[in-house]
Scaffold this motif. Sequence first.
Motif: not given
Length: 387
Positions: A311, A339, A225, A316, A223, A294
């Motif tokens: 998220l 994401y 972001q 972030d 995964k 990321d």
Amino acid sequence: MNNIEKYDLVVIGGGVLGSFHAYHAINKGLKVALIEKNKILQGATVRNFGQVVPSGMNTKWQTFGRESLKIYKEIQSKFDISVRQEGSVYIASNEEEVKLLHELKKINQANNYTSELWTKEKTINNYAGINEAYVKESLFFPDEVLVEPRVMISKLHAYLQTKGLALFSGKTVVRNESVGECVKVFTADGMVVTAEKVIICNGSDFENLYPELFSESELIISKLQMMATKPQPLNYKMKGAILTGLSIRRYEAFSECPSFKKIKEKESSESLEKKWGVHILFKQAVDGSVIIGDSHEYASVKEKESLGFDLNMNIDQFIIEEAKKIFYLPNYAIQDRWYGMYSQCKESDIYLKTIDKNIHIVTGIGGKGMTGSAGFSKENINSIFNF
């Protein structure tokens, strides 16, 4: 049921990997159908940076990536799929990273892949707003390109249709059935397509069609972001893909450098960049926004729900804080966050499985998809059809 004419190949999954399998099959003169379950793509292909960077790959996949560059540019010369040749740069922030850049430069020379070592001054002159205290040296790859992922894949489909592709979007495949030397493909709305061979290039289609095999596979889910700022002022331009010190410490290409192992051993296993798999990338999109990312969180296919559907704002915030140490952007206000999830293999570099001789599963390409798919698919079509 609607019985559709027979094809040489049916590709299931309209992302970058499936689309380039279709592209190469069509170039070989085959009659091809592409079936995509969503009317608008939603998977990993449209949820990434859109950078085509063979420079970050190990020797095997760099070969595929360099072939991909040729393919992207060839298509762009005939049909606009949003390819921009602006190069990629890796910026070293300390002497360890500088050493890795010099070692990779030597590997590039041995592989006849063009790269240019840039001084601190040249790097600063080429990238407005970069923190001068961060930069030591950089390594620039002039041949590498950017694409706008959502634009690229839809335009690639349009281009393939001009070459004869039969595109069926918004259709979910529910069953494949081998009948003699052919395969029948059944969709949820009653369509039946017959093909000599079927290639499944989407992890979720693999899971839906062969759940037991999927569950027992070596696939893991990652995964990621990312986010995009609001558009920067019209006079602010950031060229190409910008990869920084954490990227140098993460990308496969650098693992082939002699100093890599010792440098990695000194890194703290407790750091947030390790915990969340963060490395800092920048790319300016055509609307003037800057994409920043990321992160990488992992789970087995049996535990993929543990990655969650939200998220993580702590990730972030950490990415933004690290990004601000590297670039002074005129505008750090965020207009979009998202994401993506993709599958990769624990041990292998891609998942390949053949069922009943004529059904081929090709997935788990991991983060190599946008860069490596075009080149790899060419070799794989040749292998599957014995060209």
